[in-house]
Scaffold this active site. Structure first.
Site, PDB file in Angstrom:
ATOM      1  N   SER A  63      35.292  35.274  37.478  1.00  0.00           N
ATOM      2  CA  SER A  63      35.784  35.107  36.102  1.00  0.00           C
ATOM      3  C   SER A  63      34.736  34.700  35.077  1.00  0.00           C
ATOM      4  O   SER A  63      35.040  34.698  33.883  1.00  0.00           O
ATOM      5  CB  SER A  63      36.919  34.096  36.066  1.00  0.00           C
ATOM      6  N   VAL A 258      35.879  32.018  40.472  1.00  0.00           N
ATOM      7  CA  VAL A 258      36.217  31.591  41.834  1.00  0.00           C
ATOM      8  C   VAL A 258      35.126  31.894  42.868  1.00  0.00           C
ATOM      9  O   VAL A 258      35.269  31.528  44.029  1.00  0.00           O
ATOM     10  CB  VAL A 258      37.582  32.141  42.329  1.00  0.00           C
TER      11      VAL A 258
HETATM   12  N1  GLN Z   1      38.961  38.228  40.432  1.00  0.00           N
HETATM   13  C1  GLN Z   1      39.572  36.939  40.470  1.00  0.00           C
HETATM   14  C2  GLN Z   1      41.081  37.075  40.337  1.00  0.00           C
HETATM   15  O1  GLN Z   1      41.528  37.862  39.570  1.00  0.00           O
HETATM   16  C3  GLN Z   1      39.026  36.105  39.358  1.00  0.00           C
HETATM   17  C4  GLN Z   1      39.654  34.750  39.263  1.00  0.00           C
HETATM   18  C5  GLN Z   1      38.717  33.668  38.833  1.00  0.00           C
HETATM   19  O2  GLN Z   1      37.512  33.736  39.024  1.00  0.00           O
HETATM   20  N2  GLN Z   1      39.293  32.603  38.355  1.00  0.00           N
HETATM   21  O3  GLN Z   1      41.838  36.433  40.997  1.00  0.00           O
END
Ligand code: GLN
Length: 304
Positions: A63, A258
């Site tokens: 993200s 994440v």
């Molecule tokens: N690709 C991850 C998701 O959509 C990104 C989430 C994040 O980094 N908070 O769940």
């Protein structure tokens, strides 16, 4: 202030403390990352760099990429961007569905998944080849052509992306997604998979500390008013339902992912990227938050 000394001292201190939290197990490929990885890189507006630990190792920025996709859409659509996505902190988890019904499909902000999906939709509607143009943009801001998507992460996330699929279809039902949900989700998963090191991330976000202008090429990516706005959204929404906590403890605009990465901006001074894969309960890097809290305390420098 001797940045190198302070980052090394802070790094050693945080390393000696417990490494709590857990990996982003909901994406199988991310659960394989070595949880001991820990890197930091600072780039300053007077053209200096300071780093320590695993700062040149690439990781899945997830993200954190939402900052760059927002900026691309903002460059294309200007203030019309805000007609379809808000600028309010959500106070909910990054993948939450709950506010969308009351808000009739308009996500609270571009840094939660729902908002980032709408931003991807805008990119698809306005670009010939959004994936390639996205890489070109990252290339421009980071002055680096060695940055790629990870097919492994894309496939891994697609296998388990039920929540994002639901979000995208739900927003589509309100008419706030123009393209097919499949196409929007494909772009979303693709950009989330981009792999960068702390060094690359810190360099790529330095223009946000430099009034919207890259240091290496002096290219104006955003004007200074637009730059302030992006930083403001990072300040208020960059850490989902922990955005207040990050402001309170770190005192800088920032954005997490994440994969365990965090970027933070000190306008007119520096951009910093930290990576440590274990996440706290809100999905933000446990050590990354700790490190930045102690760093800004040591440097006695926050924007407040
Ligand atoms: N690709 C991850 C998701 O959509 C990104 C989430 C994040 O980094 N908070 O769940």
């Amino acid at each position: 202030m001797n940045y190198q000394q302070v980052i090394e001292k802070t790094y050693t201190k945080v390393l000696a403390e417990k490494n709590l939290g857990s990996l982003a197990n909901y994406i199988p490929e991310l659960s394989k990352i070595d949880s001991k990885k820990f890197g930091v890189h600072i780039s300053t507006t007077d053209n200096k760099e300071f780093y320590t630990g695993d700062s040149s190792e690439k990781f899945s920025i997830q993200s954190v990429v939402k900052v760059f996709s927002l900026i691309m859409a903002y460059r294309l659509l200007g203030r019309n961007t805000w007609d379809r996505v808000g600028v309010e902190p959500s106070g909910t988890a990054f993948n939450s569905l709950v506010q969308l019904e009351a808000d009739k499909g308009k996500p609270r902000n571009p840094f939660i998944n729902s908002g980032a999906l709408v931003i991807c939709d805008m990119l698809i509607s306005n670009l010939q080849n959004p994936k390639q143009e996205f890489l070109n943009f990252i290339n421009t801001v980071s002055h680096n052509s060695d940055i790629q998507f990870s097919q492994k992460i894309i496939s891994s996330e697609k296998l388990v992306g039920f929540r994002n699929i639901a979000l995208c279809n739900y927003i589509k039902s309100y008419g706030n997604i123009e393209n097919s949900p499949e196409e929007v989700l494909d772009l979303y998963f693709t950009i989330c998979s981009i792999e960068m090191s702390c060094q690359e991330l810190s360099r790529a976000s330095l223009f946000l500390a430099n009034n919207g202008r890259t240091l290496a090429t002096q290219e104006q990516i955003l004007n200074s008013s637009q730059t302030k706005r992006i930083n403001a959204i990072m300040q208020t929404c960059g850490f989902y339902d922990e955005s207040g906590e990050f402001s309170f403890k770190v005192g800088l605009p920032g954005k997490s992912g994440v994969g365990g990465g965090i970027i933070a901006i000190h306008p007119s001074k520096y951009s910093i990227a930290v990576w440590s894969p274990k996440l706290n309960a809100k999905g933000n890097s446990y050590r990354g938050m700790k490190f930045l809290e102690q760093l800004t305390t040591q440097l006695q420098s926050s924007i407040f």
